[in-house]
Scaffold this active site. Structure first.
Site, mmCIF file in Angstrom:
data_model
loop_
_atom_site.group_PDB
_atom_site.id
_atom_site.type_symbol
_atom_site.label_atom_id
_atom_site.label_comp_id
_atom_site.label_asym_id
_atom_site.label_seq_id
_atom_site.Cartn_x
_atom_site.Cartn_y
_atom_site.Cartn_z
ATOM 1 N N LYS A 483 0.838 -1.195 0.000
ATOM 2 C CA LYS A 483 0.000 0.000 0.000
ATOM 3 C C LYS A 483 0.877 1.251 0.000
ATOM 4 C CE LYS A 483 -0.250 -0.240 5.004
ATOM 5 N NZ LYS A 483 -1.017 -0.691 6.162
ATOM 6 N N TYR A 708 14.220 32.044 3.393
ATOM 7 C CA TYR A 708 13.003 32.820 3.655
ATOM 8 C C TYR A 708 12.936 33.318 5.101
ATOM 9 C CZ TYR A 708 10.812 31.473 -0.752
ATOM 10 O OH TYR A 708 10.512 31.317 -2.062
HETATM 11 C C1 LIG Z 1 -0.266 -1.446 6.981
HETATM 12 C C2 LIG Z 1 -0.832 -2.639 7.552
HETATM 13 C C3 LIG Z 1 -0.004 -3.706 7.957
HETATM 14 C C4 LIG Z 1 1.487 -3.642 7.938
HETATM 15 O O1 LIG Z 1 1.984 -2.939 9.032
HETATM 16 P P1 LIG Z 1 3.547 -2.774 9.305
HETATM 17 O O2 LIG Z 1 3.657 -2.187 10.638
HETATM 18 O O3 LIG Z 1 4.051 -1.872 8.247
HETATM 19 O O4 LIG Z 1 4.121 -4.125 9.183
HETATM 20 C C5 LIG Z 1 -0.610 -4.874 8.370
HETATM 21 N N1 LIG Z 1 -1.950 -4.978 8.431
HETATM 22 C C6 LIG Z 1 -2.777 -3.968 8.085
HETATM 23 C C7 LIG Z 1 -4.242 -4.159 8.177
HETATM 24 C C8 LIG Z 1 -2.244 -2.771 7.640
HETATM 25 O O5 LIG Z 1 -3.054 -1.764 7.306
#
Ligand SMILES: *Cc1c(COP(=O)(O)O)cnc(C)c1O
Length: 810
Positions: A483, A708
């Site tokens: 993701k 700035y």
């Molecule tokens: C993002 C996510 C993970 C992974 O989490 P990490 O801490 O990056 O390993 C696992 N399960 C769900 C539902 C997530 O949204």
């Protein structure tokens, strides 16, 4: 080519079952994904993170008939026409076979080890010695227990010198490598802090490395590496700045782009111009010089050739090309072994079925009709749409190629005809020796980049996966989270590697992320977190699998599937066990299950929940409660539905901290990219490095201000460097005014003044820095995140899409 019965006595065979003892083979296989010509391969069932015995069936299906295995209970009955050999340890057997092969050669074998510079020294020596020697060099950094054995296997009688790299990370490994390599000349490149974890002390590490040379008469070493540990040995010839050094460095004079070294060798003094200014390159030049002197070269010849050397972009890189093409740039060397690696990488790319190869002549290779046919076979098993040859020593290859081919006399001729070649929408591998300068072609084909890039190391990703896999019990599946553009690292480029590494599931946050993966050729099942009703059409179109987290979305999806007359569509049921974000609470689950049970349109593929504090020791009790509740609820799911489903709750930190809760699958997220917020003993490697360059340096007096609102007030006379990264690239504005630190030439420097949109300023007063120098933006991302009250996740995913991603595999 060997026959099976001749090698048996040399690999420690305990017993064998041979249906055709004289079967021949010329390739060693251990990974079914890389098997080219099955019937020509001897397969070793290595028992590593994965058990190679599980892949025998697949290897057999690919035509392999010769197997070396260690499991006494393995059932060989389905493979009636295959040969099986049992050994104690298949990796050891593979090494012994490589040693047996190596012992057929009485050529000089140069063994190279050390913490830094091994690969550069090897590659440079290959170039420096090429006019006199047909050198074999171990490909890329194939320097591990397995890599060294595979390297030596490629040695043929056409070679008259071999350069073999050996790397170790813990005590005891070098003995095995010494056994296989049996070098006749040794090189220790230098000792640095790398790989210190596997050793008790620096002294122990050096001692271990030197074991490679226990039978060697001459070893080239920097005296600086020995001084700390009194290893002096009469076989050592040294370089350094000591009176006693064989090659003594008297003076170093740095210019803008070159360095002049004053050297003493024997009774004479020499000046040598080196085309580098950094210390590491100069060290490597001195190592190469002393090796050449040892081999009997005149200083005059050495000086000329050293001047040819150029920094090597040695890594195979994947870049976005023009016209929707992808360019794999591997243009610094060409030999069969590294071609094979590059072809494997090409094969892994799924973003287009059109794959083309530009291949230059090989440096130093003596072609015989049979070696030409071998090369043709290597290319013919690849599904290439076109082969473009550069140079004229491979003319006779054309008639043996299945794919249509073209031949250009030189890189210039090829570049002149570029307009006529149709390279759009293809994946193009550029593979050529240095002399051909195919990198010029690469520059023409690759999209223009601005100076800030995020380099993505796919090999590190592979490493991290196997680190986490080693925590899992047999049979536990792995879902990997891609993701948010794979935590900022990229889309199908990352997913291709994960698919190749055989993870079981991918997860995206949005439907369009999943759609992009499908368009990039990814075929793994993909779960979509929290999809919206309006995207159901695309879910079906791209075969994505939704997370179902509420009664409302469940009912909507059921209605949609009914309308589309779908049956048994896979869904993922999200349970809320305490995170209180999305998911069914315990009280709602009964109603959800009643709906699911009444509709054959869908089927629960997995049921899962998420821990609120998986890596947090203080929340251990809460996590334990969540796990217990998850067990109860997921049991209820299975009992009510009457079939088993895959259950999962652990994210990255959960994998390490809650081994009792792996259930049937784990969900690896940030760990895949090399970060774990919770303490762990894994060897993770950061996958991304964000880099930019210095655009300008200014000298400013005390009292002047920078940027700035005049926020950067200078307390002293300062040198201020402007670099091309700003908050629009994802460099958080809160990192201004000294809160953020970047690294230039390995020194940390603070920001000065406010961060601008596309640029920011650094104080480089205390370090050596020049315009054009490379800048590492997050030398310590944990610290940077902490300084502004956030976490690495936010910094990683915040790197803007305008920052170009370059992928490499090394
Ligand atoms: C993002 C996510 C993970 C992974 O989490 P990490 O801490 O990056 O390993 C696992 N399960 C769900 C539902 C997530 O949204």
């Amino acid at each position: 080519m060997y026959t099976l019965d001749t090698i048996l006595p040399h690999i420690g065979s305990r017993k064998s079952h041979l249906t055709s003892p004289h079967a021949t083979f010329s390739a060693l296989a251990y990974d079914t994904r890389k098997i080219r010509i099955g019937k020509d391969s001897l397969f070793f069932a290595l028992v590593q993170q994965r058990d190679g015995h599980r892949y025998i069936e697949e290897a057999y299906a690919k035509g392999v008939r010769n197997f070396v295995i260690s499991d006494n209970d393995f059932d060989i009955s389905p493979y009636i026409d295959a040969n099986f050999v049992w050994v104690e340890n298949a990796l050891r057997a593979l090494q012994q076979l490589a040693a047996y092969h190596r012992n057929h050669f009485s050529i000089p074998v140069i063994g190279i080890t050390g913490s830094n510079g091994k690969t550069i020294v090897k590659t440079w020596l290959h170039q420096l010695l090429a006019p006199e020697y047909n050198c074999y060099q171990s490909p890329k950094s194939y320097n591990s227990q397995l890599g060294v054995a595979l390297s030596l296997w490629n040695l043929t009688k056409e070679h008259n010198l071999a350069l073999i790299e050996a790397g170790i990370s813990k005590v005891g490994e070098m003995d095995a490598l010494q056994d296989i390599i049996r070098p006749t000349l040794g090189i220790l490149t230098g000792i640095g802090p790398a790989h210190q974890e596997g050793f008790d002390s620096e002294k122990q590490k050096i001692g271990e490395k030197l074991k490679l040379f226990k039978e060697v008469k001459t070893v080239v070493v920097p005296s600086a590496a020995l001084s700390s540990a009194s290893f002096i040995d009469s076989n050592y010839i040294t370089w350094g700045d000591q009176q006693t050094d064989n090659l003594r460095l008297l003076k170093v004079q740095k210019d803008k782009e070159t360095t002049i070294l004053m050297l003493r060798y024997g009774a004479l003094e020499y000046a040598m111009t080196v085309p580098f200014i950094d210390k590491a390159s100069i060290d490597n030049v001195l190592t190469c010089t002393l090796v050449m002197l040892t081999l009997g070269y005149e200083m005059e010849v050495i000086r000329k050739r050293i001047a040819w050397l150029r920094p090597l972009e040695m890594r195979l890189q994947l870049k976005k090309g023009k016209h929707n093409s992808n360019i794999i740039d591997d243009t610094y060397s060409n030999d069969l072994a590294s071609l094979q690696i590059a072809l494997d990488f090409l094969e892994q790319q799924n973003q287009s079925p059109v794959k083309k190869l530009v291949l230059s002549d090989f440096e130093g290779e003596e072609w015989t009709p049979s070696s030409i046919i071998r090369l043709a076979q290597l290319l013919n098993v690849q599904s290439l749409s076109q082969v473009i040859l550069v140079g004229n020593r491979l003319t006779s290859l054309q008639q043996h190629l299945v794919a249509p081919s073209l031949l250009f006399e030189s890189t210039d001729k090829l570049i002149d005809s570029l307009e006529q070649l149709d390279l759009k929408d293809s994946v193009l591998l550029l593979k050529g020796g240095r002399r051909f300068e195919l990198e010029r072609l690469s520059r023409l084909l690759v999209e223009k980049s601005h100076d800030t890039v995020l380099e993505i190391n796919l090999k590190a990703l592979e490493n991290n996966l196997s680190q986490y896999r080693s925590c899992l019990k047999k049979g536990v599946r792995m879902m990997t989270m891609v993701k948010a553009f794979s935590y900022g690292s990229g889309s199908f480029e990352i997913a291709n590697m994960l698919q190749f590494s055989k993870v079981d599931y991918l997860t995206v946050a949005f439907v369009d992320e999943g759609a992009e993966l499908r368009r990039g050729g990814i075929s793994l099942p993909i779960m979509v977190l929290s999809p919206h009703k309006s995207t159901f059409d695309d879910i079906l179109l791209y075969r994505l699998e939704p997370e179902i987290y509420s009664l409302r979305i469940l009912k909507a999806f059921v209605a949609f599937l009914k309308e589309r007359e779908m049956e048994a569509y896979p869904i993922h049921l999200k349970l809320d066990t305490g995170m209180h974000r999305l998911g069914f609470m315990e009280g709602e689950i009964e109603e959800a299950l009643a709906i699911i049970a009444a509709h054959t349109q869908l089927r629960v593929a997995t049921v899962f929940s998420h821990l609120a504090g998986a890596g947090n020791e203080e929340l251990k009790d809460f996590s334990t409660q969540q796990i217990a509740l998850f067990k109860r609820m997921s049991n209820q799911v299975e009992t009510t539905l009457g079939y088993t489903v895959i259950k999962h709750i652990c994210n990255t930190s959960g994998i390490v901290h809650h081994p009792e809760a792996h259930f049937d699958m784990v969900r690896l997220g940030i760990g895949a990219y090399g970060f774990d917020m919770a303490p762990n003993s894994l060897s993770l490697q950061e996958v991304g490095s964000l880099k930019t360059t210095i655009t300008q340096i200014k000298e400013l007096s005390a009292g002047e201000t920078v940027g700035y609102d005049r926020k950067g007030v200078l307390q002293r006379h300062s040198r201020i460097a402007t670099v091309k990264i700003g908050y629009a690239d994802g460099y958080d504005r809160r990192l201004g005014n000294g809160v953020g630190k970047m690294a230039i030439n390995n020194s940390l420097v603070p920001t000065v003044g406010n961060i601008c949109m596309d640029m920011c300023m650094l104080d480089v007063t205390d370090i050596v820095a020049r315009e054009g120098d490379e800048v590492l933006v997050f030398p310590d991302i944990y610290q940077s995140a902490k300084n502004i009250g956030t976490i690495p996740y936010e910094l990683l995913t915040g790197i803007s899409s305008r920052v170009k991603r370059v992928y490499f595999y090394e």
